[in-house]
Design a protein around this motif. Sequence first.
Motif, PDB file in Angstrom:
ATOM      1  N   ALA A 171     -19.782 -36.556  37.260  1.00  0.00           N
ATOM      2  CA  ALA A 171     -17.578 -36.053  37.568  1.00  0.00           C
ATOM      3  C   ALA A 171     -18.197 -34.589  38.326  1.00  0.00           C
ATOM      4  O   ALA A 171     -16.854 -34.581  38.980  1.00  0.00           O
ATOM      5  CB  ALA A 171     -17.415 -35.857  35.798  1.00  0.00           C
ATOM      6  N   CYS A 172     -18.728 -33.987  37.732  1.00  0.00           N
ATOM      7  CA  CYS A 172     -18.761 -32.610  38.173  1.00  0.00           C
ATOM      8  C   CYS A 172     -18.205 -32.817  40.162  1.00  0.00           C
ATOM      9  O   CYS A 172     -19.324 -32.740  40.673  1.00  0.00           O
ATOM     10  CB  CYS A 172     -19.432 -31.529  38.021  1.00  0.00           C
ATOM     11  SG  CYS A 172     -19.516 -29.703  38.433  1.00  0.00           S
ATOM     12  N   PRO A 173     -17.671 -32.019  40.194  1.00  0.00           N
ATOM     13  CA  PRO A 173     -17.469 -31.983  41.502  1.00  0.00           C
ATOM     14  C   PRO A 173     -18.885 -30.715  42.441  1.00  0.00           C
ATOM     15  O   PRO A 173     -19.334 -31.107  43.418  1.00  0.00           O
ATOM     16  CB  PRO A 173     -16.441 -30.912  42.229  1.00  0.00           C
ATOM     17  CG  PRO A 173     -15.370 -30.892  40.871  1.00  0.00           C
ATOM     18  CD  PRO A 173     -16.232 -31.091  39.875  1.00  0.00           C
ATOM     19  N   ASN A 174     -19.412 -30.164  41.910  1.00  0.00           N
ATOM     20  CA  ASN A 174     -20.142 -29.571  41.722  1.00  0.00           C
ATOM     21  C   ASN A 174     -21.960 -30.299  41.337  1.00  0.00           C
ATOM     22  O   ASN A 174     -23.001 -29.677  41.368  1.00  0.00           O
ATOM     23  CB  ASN A 174     -20.801 -28.014  41.864  1.00  0.00           C
ATOM     24  CG  ASN A 174     -19.316 -27.350  41.856  1.00  0.00           C
ATOM     25  OD1 ASN A 174     -18.601 -28.111  42.768  1.00  0.00           O
ATOM     26  ND2 ASN A 174     -18.786 -26.458  41.415  1.00  0.00           N
ATOM     27  N   GLY A 175     -21.889 -31.349  40.432  1.00  0.00           N
ATOM     28  CA  GLY A 175     -23.072 -31.726  40.439  1.00  0.00           C
ATOM     29  C   GLY A 175     -23.524 -30.364  39.569  1.00  0.00           C
ATOM     30  O   GLY A 175     -24.822 -30.748  39.031  1.00  0.00           O
ATOM     31  N   SER A 176     -22.637 -30.147  38.966  1.00  0.00           N
ATOM     32  CA  SER A 176     -23.708 -29.304  37.124  1.00  0.00           C
ATOM     33  C   SER A 176     -23.614 -30.300  35.828  1.00  0.00           C
ATOM     34  O   SER A 176     -23.282 -31.269  35.941  1.00  0.00           O
ATOM     35  CB  SER A 176     -22.242 -28.142  37.308  1.00  0.00           C
ATOM     36  OG  SER A 176     -22.583 -27.617  36.188  1.00  0.00           O
ATOM     37  N   ALA A 177     -25.057 -29.829  35.661  1.00  0.00           N
ATOM     38  CA  ALA A 177     -25.349 -30.340  33.750  1.00  0.00           C
ATOM     39  C   ALA A 177     -24.865 -29.341  32.823  1.00  0.00           C
ATOM     40  O   ALA A 177     -25.665 -29.278  31.656  1.00  0.00           O
ATOM     41  CB  ALA A 177     -26.908 -30.504  33.863  1.00  0.00           C
ATOM     42  N   SER A 218     -17.782 -24.198  38.142  1.00  0.00           N
ATOM     43  CA  SER A 218     -16.960 -23.679  38.396  1.00  0.00           C
ATOM     44  C   SER A 218     -15.885 -23.579  37.684  1.00  0.00           C
ATOM     45  O   SER A 218     -15.114 -23.957  38.144  1.00  0.00           O
ATOM     46  CB  SER A 218     -16.242 -23.855  40.182  1.00  0.00           C
ATOM     47  OG  SER A 218     -17.047 -25.024  40.490  1.00  0.00           O
ATOM     48  N   ASN A 219     -15.339 -24.266  36.678  1.00  0.00           N
ATOM     49  CA  ASN A 219     -15.090 -24.222  35.720  1.00  0.00           C
ATOM     50  C   ASN A 219     -13.746 -25.383  35.924  1.00  0.00           C
ATOM     51  O   ASN A 219     -12.426 -24.718  35.695  1.00  0.00           O
ATOM     52  CB  ASN A 219     -14.842 -23.208  35.312  1.00  0.00           C
ATOM     53  CG  ASN A 219     -15.429 -22.269  34.403  1.00  0.00           C
ATOM     54  OD1 ASN A 219     -16.524 -22.593  34.190  1.00  0.00           O
ATOM     55  ND2 ASN A 219     -15.399 -21.007  35.087  1.00  0.00           N
ATOM     56  N   HIS A 220     -14.376 -26.270  36.553  1.00  0.00           N
ATOM     57  CA  HIS A 220     -13.369 -27.353  37.015  1.00  0.00           C
ATOM     58  C   HIS A 220     -12.698 -28.580  35.651  1.00  0.00           C
ATOM     59  O   HIS A 220     -12.022 -29.053  35.579  1.00  0.00           O
ATOM     60  CB  HIS A 220     -13.571 -28.438  37.575  1.00  0.00           C
ATOM     61  CG  HIS A 220     -13.945 -27.910  39.233  1.00  0.00           C
ATOM     62  ND1 HIS A 220     -13.220 -27.080  40.437  1.00  0.00           N
ATOM     63  CD2 HIS A 220     -15.302 -27.239  39.950  1.00  0.00           C
ATOM     64  CE1 HIS A 220     -13.492 -26.651  41.459  1.00  0.00           C
ATOM     65  NE2 HIS A 220     -14.733 -26.894  41.249  1.00  0.00           N
ATOM     66  N   TYR A 221     -13.649 -28.058  34.954  1.00  0.00           N
ATOM     67  CA  TYR A 221     -13.711 -29.542  33.555  1.00  0.00           C
ATOM     68  C   TYR A 221     -13.754 -31.024  33.603  1.00  0.00           C
ATOM     69  O   TYR A 221     -13.079 -31.543  32.562  1.00  0.00           O
ATOM     70  CB  TYR A 221     -12.957 -28.770  32.494  1.00  0.00           C
ATOM     71  CG  TYR A 221     -13.113 -27.175  32.533  1.00  0.00           C
ATOM     72  CD1 TYR A 221     -13.770 -26.727  31.809  1.00  0.00           C
ATOM     73  CD2 TYR A 221     -11.621 -26.166  32.917  1.00  0.00           C
ATOM     74  CE1 TYR A 221     -13.611 -25.085  32.113  1.00  0.00           C
ATOM     75  CE2 TYR A 221     -11.297 -24.951  32.359  1.00  0.00           C
ATOM     76  CZ  TYR A 221     -13.019 -24.817  31.672  1.00  0.00           C
ATOM     77  OH  TYR A 221     -12.785 -23.011  31.747  1.00  0.00           O
TER      78      TYR A 221
ATOM     79  N   PRO B 102      -5.451 -28.081  42.091  1.00  0.00           N
ATOM     80  CA  PRO B 102      -5.530 -27.766  43.825  1.00  0.00           C
ATOM     81  C   PRO B 102      -6.257 -26.632  43.704  1.00  0.00           C
ATOM     82  O   PRO B 102      -6.476 -26.036  44.158  1.00  0.00           O
ATOM     83  CB  PRO B 102      -4.403 -28.011  44.347  1.00  0.00           C
ATOM     84  CG  PRO B 102      -3.293 -28.581  43.248  1.00  0.00           C
ATOM     85  CD  PRO B 102      -4.394 -29.091  41.901  1.00  0.00           C
ATOM     86  N   MET B 103      -5.621 -25.384  42.446  1.00  0.00           N
ATOM     87  CA  MET B 103      -6.264 -23.550  42.620  1.00  0.00           C
ATOM     88  C   MET B 103      -7.679 -24.477  42.311  1.00  0.00           C
ATOM     89  O   MET B 103      -8.465 -23.347  42.733  1.00  0.00           O
ATOM     90  CB  MET B 103      -5.771 -23.860  40.900  1.00  0.00           C
ATOM     91  CG  MET B 103      -3.797 -23.676  40.942  1.00  0.00           C
ATOM     92  SD  MET B 103      -2.888 -22.379  39.479  1.00  0.00           S
ATOM     93  CE  MET B 103      -3.495 -23.617  38.517  1.00  0.00           C
ATOM     94  N   SER B 104      -8.182 -24.302  41.244  1.00  0.00           N
ATOM     95  CA  SER B 104      -9.958 -24.752  41.016  1.00  0.00           C
ATOM     96  C   SER B 104     -10.812 -25.325  42.495  1.00  0.00           C
ATOM     97  O   SER B 104     -11.327 -25.300  42.931  1.00  0.00           O
ATOM     98  CB  SER B 104     -10.460 -25.566  39.817  1.00  0.00           C
ATOM     99  OG  SER B 104     -10.346 -27.051  39.891  1.00  0.00           O
ATOM    100  N   ARG B 105      -9.918 -26.347  42.515  1.00  0.00           N
ATOM    101  CA  ARG B 105     -10.673 -27.075  44.174  1.00  0.00           C
ATOM    102  C   ARG B 105     -10.679 -26.851  45.155  1.00  0.00           C
ATOM    103  O   ARG B 105     -11.637 -26.383  46.405  1.00  0.00           O
ATOM    104  CB  ARG B 105     -10.277 -28.744  44.075  1.00  0.00           C
ATOM    105  CG  ARG B 105     -10.836 -29.625  43.479  1.00  0.00           C
ATOM    106  CD  ARG B 105     -10.860 -30.855  43.641  1.00  0.00           C
ATOM    107  NE  ARG B 105      -9.232 -31.483  44.015  1.00  0.00           N
ATOM    108  CZ  ARG B 105      -7.960 -31.930  42.543  1.00  0.00           C
ATOM    109  NH1 ARG B 105      -8.799 -31.454  41.575  1.00  0.00           N
ATOM    110  NH2 ARG B 105      -6.995 -32.321  43.134  1.00  0.00           N
TER     111      ARG B 105
END
Lengths: 261, 226, 638
Positions: A171-177, A218-221, B102-105
């Motif tokens: 799910a993570c946009p950054n592929g973080s674990a 990066s804290n997207h959650y 959008p803020m985080s992305r």
Amino acid sequence: MSDMNLTVHVWRQKDAKSPGKMVPYKVTGVSEHASFLEMLDILNEQLQAKGEEPVAFDHDCREGICGMCSLMINGRPHGGQKATTTCQLHMRKFKDGEEIFVEPWRAGAFPVLRDLSVDRTSFEKIQQAGGFVSTNVGSAPDANSVPIPKEDADRAMDAAACIGCGACVAACPNGSAMLFVGAKLAHLHSLPQGQAERGHRTQAMVNAMDAAGFGNCSNHYECEAACPKEISRDVISLMNKDYVKASFTHRERSGKGDGGA
Amino acid sequence: MSWFQRYMRSSIGAKQVMAVTGLGMVLFALIHMTGHLQMFGGRDMYNGYAHFLQHLEVKWVARLGLIAIVVIHIFTAISLVMKNRAARPVAYAMYKPVASTPMSRYMAMTGLVILAFIIYHLLHFTIGTVQPQYFHMLDDKGRYDAYSMFVRGFQNVGIFASYAVAVFMLCMHLGHGASSWIQSLGWRHPKYGTDKLGPILGIVLFLGYIAPPTAVLIGMIKLPGA
Amino acid sequence: MDLNAKIPDGPIEQKWENAKFNYKLVNPANKRKYKVIVVGSGLAGGAAAATLAELGYQVSCFCFQDSPRRAHSIAAQGGINAAKNYQNDGDSVHRLFYDTVKGGDFRAREANVHRLAEVSVNIIDQCAAMGVPFAREYGGTLANRSFGGAQVSRTFYARGQTGQQLLLGAYAGLNRQIAAGKVKMFTRTEMLDIVLEDGKAVGIVVRDLVTGKIESHAAHAVVMATGGYGNVFYLSTNAKGCNVTATYRAYKKGAGFGNPCFTQIHPTCIPVSGDYQSKLTLMSESLRNDGRVWVPKNKADIAKRPDTIPDEDRDYYLERKYPSYGNLSPRDIASRAAKEQCDDGRGVGPGGRGVYLDFRDAIKRDGEDKVREKYGNLFDMYERITGENPYKVPMRIYPAVHYTMGGLWVDYNLQSTIPGLFVLGEANFSDHGANRLGASALMQGLADGYFVIPYTIGNYLANVNAAKLASTSNPAFKDAEADVKAGIDKLLAIKGKRTVDSFHKELGLIMWEYCGMARTKEGLAKAVGLIRELRAAFWQDLQVLGGADTFNQSLEKAGRLADLLEFAELMCKDASEREESCGGHFRVEYQQEGEALRNDDKFCHAAVWEYKGPDAEPVRHIEPLTFENVHLATRSYK
């Protein structure tokens, strides 16, 4: 109850080295009470009837606990239903005639083995780095000799509910674990038994995570939203705190033996 | 590798560097905003504030510190973005984020816009290449007439517009960044709604920064004697 | 076949002490010279691999999943028993022993069961020390709940995920040893044969499920903890991958197979909803603590909305028939009672195959929040699967195959009839007799892995020359590899039309119909005929696409089904020969007023089957069971 006909776009990839692509298939006669994996079973029966090789996908317990099943379904890990793994997702959540996109977890640290099946050995390496309490069998005191407040035990259990499926990474946009590693750490660090090795464990597991090539948080959650066991981002916060503390204050293991005459 | 290097190069170390440097910049932005707001106190007050800053003994220490913070923040960000891209070599055919905003992305994008604006802003008010004709004016006490420069600047609709866009981007950037640092440093606690801090700070800064130029544009703040 | 159980001397309370004292020891410096293979990484296998490595042995551990943590132990929900008596309600080692022997309907070996009850207390200590987050009271002490077949609260639990948490504990221990280099872990690797030299187990042949590579591994002893064979019924609560292959191949190499007909049908599963169904989901037995089981008294009411049926028209049949245990009757009894109601035409839901498990009274008494706190995750799971809200509408449940008490015969030391082959956990036949009590499987798996095999394997290895490790280039290994490859090629060469799953579903229907909850001589004979026909069709018309040297899930399933198709016949034979009803084995011919009728004169023994070749009938041997401490009595839960 009427049966559904669907178009399922599936990632087909022969093996780790071959390139893959999305292939659309028609699936007919799917009951709304069938699970998502049972829909794939039906697809595979229909493919084999045409002499085509079935789609490979990981699954085992089919009751939401083993963590073997994966699948990015319509852009969401496990299909995006709250607190639900792919094996417990049911077709009543889809509409007749719907187009469904099914892809493997995408991460450099999870290479595709075949079709929808990925290699999650990187998770194993992280846990081997420190996801344990170093106590030998036979050395335990009476279980009630170390009281643990219910609140702490509950918190540990919340984190320990992780099934190691990898949805957080997917799910993570950054592929973080980090949700996975945070959960492992928060489980042991909420309990008195986990305190002795806290600093070492945090550093070792985070270093192993980094070495495996996962992305950064990066804290997207997105991880928290995708987790089928609803593990909270709080576990990442705790890990961050423990890591900085361990990095700046933890004394490295000396490597000196305890030998004597 | 020393323990410190290992920490700095780790994923968590990197995000804590982002958090701490980001926090430094947030503090600067807050102080800077209080300076801006002194435009409402009139020419004397504002020029006095500018004069105070100009003659601060540690001016270059502060400037160099700020530059260092910005450079570290940017370089860490670039390295993180590159690592994150590498962590997912094959993209999804379909990907629907639900929790991120959008803020985080768009942190990288808003960050770049802010950087570009800061350079422009420095050229305008610190180095004086944007409107050089207004840069060397003095007030009646012999101080730089920063007040008039401010007013003349924002009477220009184009400058106002670019400023407004940049401040909005800053608001977006902080909407994520100014609560993110709490999580990154591990200070998040369920009792305190820390996730709201970012958006609140973002809005406060946006309003604080947009108010004086808007006042100029609508004629509430005027040139002396006008 | 030598079926000497090697039960130690002395009174029952001292047998294990005596055994431990009499076992030969391997000195610590020598342990590292011994290689041990552990097949399976669940509670028993994972715990054994970790513990043997802690002791110093070189361990290789194998599992077919992508991680040892995925073994099916992970799915156990309810709890683990231990005779801690923390609740001060009269529990003791002896009572747990007594309950287990009685619960198993007097078909387990007393000495083994007593040892199990003794070490149960150590298991809880050990798991707590490893960080298993057991449920706690506010004061910090461990919480307990009661479970079917017991009148004391001795079950420890971690929400509805006890198996998961215990397995993660064993897995953590295993990881520690993998990191230390003491365990070599092989994931996505399936054992396909066992290798014997001079009649002793010296290694295994495995297939790498990703590359298809066939490889041999040699060791001084082999430990198998490969779980049960519930999937012979196709639909069961087992994971899809659970299979009989490892134990069945060992049986074909000479290991006696004990009581294959003893299968457990769990009373509280979500009923079948259609023919696409691939598995059945268990609702934890703990639900029976607060849920009340009922069906409408009148057949006319079965289609009515349950909440419109007044109490006087409901038949709370478990409470009626078994007043002292009520809804907490043991699994076999509760399952059979449900079948009885449905056979009587009073079942509810699709096909009339379901009974209500109703929380109305619990919600009224304790409030919905309290019920949610206890069972929330189970209720959510029920709703996800059925689309119905169990807070409003009673759950519908029906029995389903859950556990297999049968397995490879082992002696007191957990050694099979093949020297050097040890069998642990569900894969062996031992401790549960003809019926397993709730929360006892986790106890047995961990007892075997943490506290029994570490002692007993030393006793065996002390007599094995460490310097003589079999070579995988020996003929025994090469022959076994060739057999395995030939078996795979044979499956691929059929090139028929029917898929593996279609055969498996058909086998499941045969087994459920004739070898399920109620069995008859005629039915079992018929089943054997049908199985043989199906087996013939399988080898004629199976379709497996793809190759041998790729990631080929159809091929994996085909190999497992080939073994299940042979094993199913053995099960039916065992069920047919056992002319009595006991525990999970119910023969319609042997009952008294609807209750199971044991025949202790003729069948107070374990039946152990010896393989005699592909075309020969297997031979049935017996290990007589004696009951000196728990007296043989008709099991009554009334």
